[in-house]
Design a protein around this motif. Structure first.
Motif, PDB file in Angstrom:
ATOM      1  N   ILE A  19      26.961  21.177  27.177  1.00  0.00           N
ATOM      2  CA  ILE A  19      26.823  20.182  28.237  1.00  0.00           C
ATOM      3  C   ILE A  19      27.963  19.185  28.078  1.00  0.00           C
ATOM      4  N   LEU A  20      28.841  19.112  29.055  1.00  0.00           N
ATOM      5  CA  LEU A  20      30.095  18.379  28.924  1.00  0.00           C
ATOM      6  C   LEU A  20      30.082  17.041  29.655  1.00  0.00           C
ATOM      7  N   ASP A  21      30.282  15.970  28.922  1.00  0.00           N
ATOM      8  CA  ASP A  21      30.555  14.674  29.539  1.00  0.00           C
ATOM      9  C   ASP A  21      32.031  14.692  29.901  1.00  0.00           C
ATOM     10  N   PHE A  22      32.313  14.968  31.182  1.00  0.00           N
ATOM     11  CA  PHE A  22      33.700  15.208  31.598  1.00  0.00           C
ATOM     12  C   PHE A  22      34.269  14.094  32.461  1.00  0.00           C
ATOM     13  N   ASP A  23      33.674  12.926  32.448  1.00  0.00           N
ATOM     14  CA  ASP A  23      34.252  11.799  33.186  1.00  0.00           C
ATOM     15  C   ASP A  23      35.650  11.479  32.672  1.00  0.00           C
ATOM     16  N   THR A  24      35.808  11.502  31.349  1.00  0.00           N
ATOM     17  CA  THR A  24      37.112  11.190  30.772  1.00  0.00           C
ATOM     18  C   THR A  24      38.132  12.270  31.109  1.00  0.00           C
ATOM     19  N   GLU A 123      27.772  30.152  25.227  1.00  0.00           N
ATOM     20  CA  GLU A 123      27.830  31.248  26.198  1.00  0.00           C
ATOM     21  C   GLU A 123      28.192  30.737  27.589  1.00  0.00           C
ATOM     22  N   ASP A 124      27.729  29.541  27.921  1.00  0.00           N
ATOM     23  CA  ASP A 124      27.943  28.977  29.257  1.00  0.00           C
ATOM     24  C   ASP A 124      28.261  27.489  29.126  1.00  0.00           C
ATOM     25  N   TYR A 125      28.592  26.855  30.227  1.00  0.00           N
ATOM     26  CA  TYR A 125      28.927  25.431  30.203  1.00  0.00           C
ATOM     27  C   TYR A 125      28.426  24.742  31.466  1.00  0.00           C
ATOM     28  N   LEU A 126      28.207  23.440  31.342  1.00  0.00           N
ATOM     29  CA  LEU A 126      27.838  22.606  32.474  1.00  0.00           C
ATOM     30  C   LEU A 126      28.696  21.349  32.428  1.00  0.00           C
ATOM     31  N   ILE A 127      29.362  21.037  33.529  1.00  0.00           N
ATOM     32  CA  ILE A 127      30.226  19.862  33.627  1.00  0.00           C
ATOM     33  C   ILE A 127      29.445  18.715  34.248  1.00  0.00           C
ATOM     34  N   VAL A 128      29.362  17.607  33.560  1.00  0.00           N
ATOM     35  CA  VAL A 128      28.681  16.426  34.086  1.00  0.00           C
ATOM     36  C   VAL A 128      29.718  15.339  34.361  1.00  0.00           C
ATOM     37  N   GLN A 173      27.089  19.033  37.473  1.00  0.00           N
ATOM     38  CA  GLN A 173      25.931  18.170  37.704  1.00  0.00           C
ATOM     39  C   GLN A 173      26.438  16.743  37.836  1.00  0.00           C
ATOM     40  N   LEU A 174      26.048  16.088  38.922  1.00  0.00           N
ATOM     41  CA  LEU A 174      26.482  14.719  39.179  1.00  0.00           C
ATOM     42  C   LEU A 174      25.478  13.724  38.609  1.00  0.00           C
ATOM     43  N   ALA A 175      25.992  12.717  37.953  1.00  0.00           N
ATOM     44  CA  ALA A 175      25.150  11.642  37.421  1.00  0.00           C
ATOM     45  C   ALA A 175      25.016  10.575  38.502  1.00  0.00           C
ATOM     46  N   GLU A 176      23.907  10.601  39.219  1.00  0.00           N
ATOM     47  CA  GLU A 176      23.707   9.685  40.337  1.00  0.00           C
ATOM     48  C   GLU A 176      22.931   8.441  39.878  1.00  0.00           C
ATOM     49  N   GLY A 177      23.509   7.270  40.113  1.00  0.00           N
ATOM     50  CA  GLY A 177      22.848   6.014  39.770  1.00  0.00           C
ATOM     51  C   GLY A 177      22.872   5.680  38.287  1.00  0.00           C
ATOM     52  N   CYS A 178      23.579   6.511  37.527  1.00  0.00           N
ATOM     53  CA  CYS A 178      23.678   6.292  36.075  1.00  0.00           C
ATOM     54  C   CYS A 178      25.039   6.805  35.630  1.00  0.00           C
ATOM     55  N   GLU A 179      25.192   7.043  34.330  1.00  0.00           N
ATOM     56  CA  GLU A 179      26.458   7.549  33.820  1.00  0.00           C
ATOM     57  C   GLU A 179      26.294   8.977  33.314  1.00  0.00           C
ATOM     58  N   ALA A 180      27.422   9.654  33.162  1.00  0.00           N
ATOM     59  CA  ALA A 180      27.382  11.042  32.706  1.00  0.00           C
ATOM     60  C   ALA A 180      26.706  11.163  31.344  1.00  0.00           C
ATOM     61  N   ASP A 181      26.953  10.188  30.465  1.00  0.00           N
ATOM     62  CA  ASP A 181      26.344  10.307  29.138  1.00  0.00           C
ATOM     63  C   ASP A 181      24.827  10.102  29.186  1.00  0.00           C
ATOM     64  N   ASP A 182      24.304   9.437  30.233  1.00  0.00           N
ATOM     65  CA  ASP A 182      22.854   9.379  30.420  1.00  0.00           C
ATOM     66  C   ASP A 182      22.299  10.780  30.648  1.00  0.00           C
ATOM     67  N   VAL A 183      22.991  11.541  31.484  1.00  0.00           N
ATOM     68  CA  VAL A 183      22.537  12.910  31.777  1.00  0.00           C
ATOM     69  C   VAL A 183      22.556  13.749  30.500  1.00  0.00           C
TER      70      VAL A 183
END
Length: 381
Positions: A19-24, A123-128, A173-183
């Protein structure tokens, strides 16, 4: 299968999903196609000239002129000061990328993704990445504006974000109303629950922002992805959160923390006089804590002594020590479930079972035992 004293480290090196915090990563990719420069204007003549940086023109010293201006003043004999000039900062697309800056930025973003895919960690990845709804923290912050006067987003940031969402679709996955690291905090909770049941972690968290140390379990620093997986224990995650509560996060998110600690707190923990709380002071306050409860006792005691009387903020709000602690905790806390609004006062009273009215006595007792133990260890040496 454990690799050491951390029983939450099962030695696992491969996971179902990262699970990737990819804002940076998104910011860096957008930033890669632009450059900064400054325009220097002579206030008297109105003449303007471009330079790469303010330092190039003025030099590094605040007291003595250096740089281009200093050289000319020394050579010609001018008697000029910094106050004779007006500096404005600007950004533009680099000439090499002017034909299609978004496409070039997208290539850079894809490189970040490629490094993760080639790491053989999951095996897989998710970009937040951050969504389009306003982060709730902006409305919560009363002590200081959340993130303060942070620099504006890169020129192509919005267009690049749209392109990333369109290309990666179900991998985003979009972090709506919060930050990516919250997700990532939501996934950490699911990870922890699965580990308790099965002894295995389905996810590994990928981060650049050090805030993820709040979340116990497996994670990987995306800047050092070849270094492999790191395991954070629950005690380490609690300690990191307590350090944040004391220090704040001034550089990134403009969060004050406890601010100036009292003289009484300094004397209790042997902390020298200084401005605010840094790593040395925060670690001194928490040093020797046997568990999370003791850490929180010391944090609460520091806040109570720092704010013995209510304070009126610029907003007009009247804050007690509880309000300072509650706001800082809410801003710093990474959500453990969607929509969570962490109330540290409620947590301390109901879950940690700490009597907040007697916390100063508890802190003194804990610190007294610590000093006795240190004396015993010294005498044994």
């Amino acid at each position: 299968m454990s690799t050491g004293t951390n029983k939450y480290d099962n030695g696992q090196t491969y996971f179902s999903k990262i699970i990737l915090d990819f804002d940076t990563a998104l910011f860096k990719a957008a930033r890669s196609v632009e450059e900064d420069y400054v325009i220097v204007k002579n206030k008297k003549t109105g003449v303007e000239k471009e330079y790469r940086t303010q330092t190039e023109f003025f030099g590094r010293s605040e007291k003595v002129l250096g740089g281009v201006l200093g050289d000319w003043c020394e050579f010609v004999g001018w008697n000029l000061t910094r106050g004779d000039f007006e500096i404005t900062k600007h950004s533009r697309i680099k000439s090499d990328f002017e034909d299609d800056p978004v496409e070039y930025a997208m290539r850079e973003f894809n490189l970040h993704v490629g490094r993760v895919k080639n790491s053989n960690i999951a095996e897989d990845y998710l970009i937040v990445i951050g969504g389009f709804e306003k982060n709730f923290r902006y409305d919560v912050a009363k002590i200081q504006p959340y993130k303060g006067a942070r620099k504006e987003k890169p020129i192509v940031f919005a267009d690049l974000k749209d392109k990333v969402i369109a290309q990666y679709k179900n991998k985003i996955q979009l972090a709506e109303g919060c930050e990516a690291d919250d997700v990532l905090g939501w996934y950490a909770t699911e990870n922890q629950e699965t580990f308790r049941k099965t002894g295995e972690y389905p996810y590994v968290l990928g981060y650049i922002d050090k805030d993820l140390k709040q979340l116990w379990g497996p994670s990987v620093n995306l800047d050092k992805i070849t270094s492999g997986v790191t395991y954070i224990s629950p005690k380490e995650s609690t300690e990191y959160f307590c350090i944040q509560l004391l220090k704040g996060d001034k550089a990134t998110d403009n969060i004050l923390g406890v601010g100036e600690i009292s003289q009484e707190t300094r004397e209790m923990y042997g902390i020298r006089k200084g401005n605010g709380v840094g790593d040395v002071a925060a670690n001194a306050i928490l040093e020797g804590s046997k568990n999370g409860r003791e850490m929180f006792v010391r944090v609460v005691d520091a806040y109570k002594k720092a704010y013995p009387e209510p304070i009126t903020l610029e907003s007009g709000d009247i804050y007690t020590w509880k309000d300072f602690l509650r706001e800082n905790a809410l801003l710093l806390w990474m959500q453990r479930k969607e929509g969570q609004r962490f109330d540290i006062i409620e947590f301390l009273e109901k879950e940690a079972k700490i009597d907040l009215e007697k916390v100063d006595l508890i802190a003194e007792e804990i610190n007294g035992k610590k000093q006795i133990k240190q004396k015993e260890e010294t005498s044994n040496d």
